[in-house]
Design an enzyme around this catalytic site. Structure first.
Site, mmCIF file in Angstrom:
data_model
loop_
_atom_site.group_PDB
_atom_site.id
_atom_site.type_symbol
_atom_site.label_atom_id
_atom_site.label_comp_id
_atom_site.label_asym_id
_atom_site.label_seq_id
_atom_site.Cartn_x
_atom_site.Cartn_y
_atom_site.Cartn_z
ATOM 1 C CB SER B 76 -0.935 0.003 1.215
ATOM 2 O OG SER B 76 -0.209 0.297 2.385
ATOM 3 C CE LYS B 113 -2.105 2.186 5.127
ATOM 4 N NZ LYS B 113 -1.273 1.016 5.376
#
Lengths: 430, 155
Positions: B76, B113
């Site tokens: 991701s 993230k």
């Protein structure tokens, strides 16, 4: 150092909360408010408890097998002790703390004393230490500050037990009567250096609290217990008698002994264990740049199984010349073991102890020493240590240590070595 | 100070010693002691210019006490050059500010993230079109564990 008479001595004791449990939680955030224990070698007893487990009434050193039912009921998670991880985290904590004071005495894996005499706003300073440790290493600590080491220990005890102190208790800034009330609520047995037998004898003299001992007549204490407890009384009264030991002297004995995971009856397996422990001890010896002149080997059966035949013995083997060479130490240890060994017993524990330890540089050289062989030996050992440090313990070892190690410790649920092994890192999902 | 002591292989002195010495083994040991080389020669002209060889350890690790390594699982974060299996250098001491790549703990799990601080609250953003933004709710179990200072990718 010249001190103005009005500067009060200030010594802090920084102690990590439930240290082993905190280390485990650092890399397992999912266990944040779950009940956790860490077990001793061979998964025997509880050596560290999370607050949730303390609240369930589980005592320190409780045998794990007695707790299994309760563990199931309350979902207690047990870890085998992962000393590789704890030692690394401890080094980080101590290194950070050393930046807060020029004087540091590392007292154990999870506590250290700091000299803070002459510094201002100590309570705020200590809170800053706490938040730094929390942020940088993720380990919660409590801090006690007082005029002596003994009082600093008690201040730390208060900081841990009474949440309204918010993790920092500074005896130096409490009014005398408030301090005495606190000391009145601490039993004498909690005082640093007061053992169980002393506690019982103090009880006979109706000295049951820290306050009572503080007010006890020094002469009588000295007559009854000797100078050590007299010093404790002086320390309780705010007179520092114990200095900070900033440099820990090289250990005068190195012990490496462990219980087996399963009992061992045959000599070859015992030999493997003795070689493994001797290798470990020799490595410790070299890391403090010392050499040993004697090695003691001990061997025993399981005393907790009285129905089995019992045997226990130990022997000290002197070395012809003091050395730190794993090969020479192992040779001596094995000759000791063969001397001790009797067939027909189920052995549970063996160990080695190095003594007569001196700094390698202090060894008087004689003209007729075999210099070449000695240099070869230390070069070989340095290489061995370097490889094992870089590539992980046990990369290079004596073959006699054995590869499969049937006797090795039970470590049913050991966490990963998150900070020392590249293939055991924590995983971040992306 | 340069000093050279090169005994000839069989000097007359050692012959003499060998003839008079009662113990042959001892004699050879003594001779070995005398024979040990003593450094000699012309000093290197670069001696005064010796620099420390570059150390990645020193370069990538700002604070040894607060730096930890982690392994990436998943893709991701591809858009920011962080791939599955990469090694992350995580510094717990760095402040987590807008735009940082962070290790966050969401519902008890580590996730890597990008952190965005907006007036609607904190957002964890992936660097991949298939992964939507995660808006942090006040009641959510969420903490920032550390800030990613480097990632190491093997080609």
């Amino acid at each position: 150092m010249i001190q103005k008479p009005e500067t009060k001595r200030a010594i802090a004791l920084v102690d990590c909360n439930n240290f082993y449990v905190s280390c485990e939680r650092l890399f397992r955030p999912d266990l944040e408010s779950r009940p956790i224990v860490v077990l001793s070698n061979n998964d025997g007893c509880v050596v560290s408890r999370s607050q949730e487990v303390k609240d369930l009434g589980v005592l320190m050193a409780a045998p794990w097998f007695q707790l299994k039912g309760m563990a199931k009921k309350h979902g207690i998670i047990a870890f085998s002790s992962n000393y590789t991880l704890y030692a690394d985290i401890s080094n980080r904590v101590m290194q950070l703390l050393s930046q807060f004071s020029p004087e540091q005495e590392i007292y154990s894996i999870d506590e250290c004393f700091l000299g803070l005499t002459g510094m201002n706003e100590l309570t705020r300073y200590a809170q800053h230490m706490r938040s730094t440790l929390r942020q940088c290493v993720g380990i919660p600590v409590c801090i006690g500050i007082a005029a002596s080491k003994t009082l600093a220990k008690l201040a730390n005890h208060v900081a841990k037990k009474q949440p309204d102190f918010n993790g920092v208790c500074n005896f130096n800034e409490l009014p005398e009567d408030r301090l005495d009330t606190l000391l009145d609520n601490i039993s004498a047995g909690e005082i640093w250096g007061v053992g169980r037998r002393t506690t019982l004898r103090l009880q006979e003299m109706r000295i049951t609290t820290a306050l009572a001992l503080k007010r006890a007549p020094t002469k009588r204490i000295r007559a009854e217990f000797g100078v050590v407890l007299e010093r404790t009384v002086a320390e309780l009264n705010g007179t520092a008698c114990l200095e900070l030991d900033e440099i820990t002297p090289p250990r005068s004995q190195i012990i490496c002994s462990r219980s087996f995971g399963v009992s061992v009856a045959n000599l070859p397996e015992l030999e493997q264990a003795v070689i493994a422990y001797t290798s470990r001890a020799a490595e410790k010896l070299r890391s403090q740049h010392s050499i040993a002149s004697c090695i003691q080997v001990s061997l025993r059966t399981n005393p907790h199984k009285p129905q089995e035949p019992q045997y226990q013995s130990a022997i000290t083997v002197p070395l012809s010349a003091a050395t730190a060479d794993t090969r020479l130490l192992c040779r001596a240890a094995l000759s000791g073991l063969r001397h001790l060994y009797r067939s027909g017993y189920a052995y549970q524990k063996t160990g080695v102890m190095l003594s007569g330890i001196i700094a390698a540089a202090e060894l008087p050289r004689t003209l007729f020493d075999d210099v070449t062989a000695q240099e070869k030996s230390s070069a070989l050992m340095a290489t061995l240590d370097q490889i094992n440090r870089r590539m992980g313990n046990g990369t290079v070892q004596l073959l006699g240590e054995g590869i499969s190690k049937n006797w090795a410790m039970k470590r049913g649920n050991m966490s990963r070595r998150y900070t020392t092994e590249l293939n055991e890192l924590a995983v971040a999902n992306a | 100070m340069q000093l050279s002591l090169n005994l000839p292989r069989r000097s007359s002195a050692s012959v003499l010693l060998s003839m008079t010495h009662p113990n042959k083994e001892l004699f050879y040991r003594q001779r070995a002691l005398l024979r040990r080389a003593v450094p000699a020669g012309f000093p290197s002209p670069a001696d005064d210019y010796v620099g420390q060889r570059i150390s990645l350890d020193e370069h990538l690790i700002g604070r040894r006490e607060s730096t930890f390594f982690m392994r990436v699982a998943g893709d991701s974060m591809r858009g920011l050059g962080i791939f599955d299996g990469d090694l992350l250098v995580v510094d717990k001491a760095l402040p987590a500010t807008h735009g940082c790549v962070v290790i966050a703990v969401v519902d008890g799990e580590f996730t890597v993230k990008q952190l965005l601080c907006t007036h609607e609250g904190q957002i964890l953003r992936a660097a991949h079109p298939d992964y939507p933004d995660m808006h942090i709710q006040p009641e959510q179990d969420f903490t920032i564990w550390g800030v990613v200072s480097w990632n190491v990718h093997k080609h």
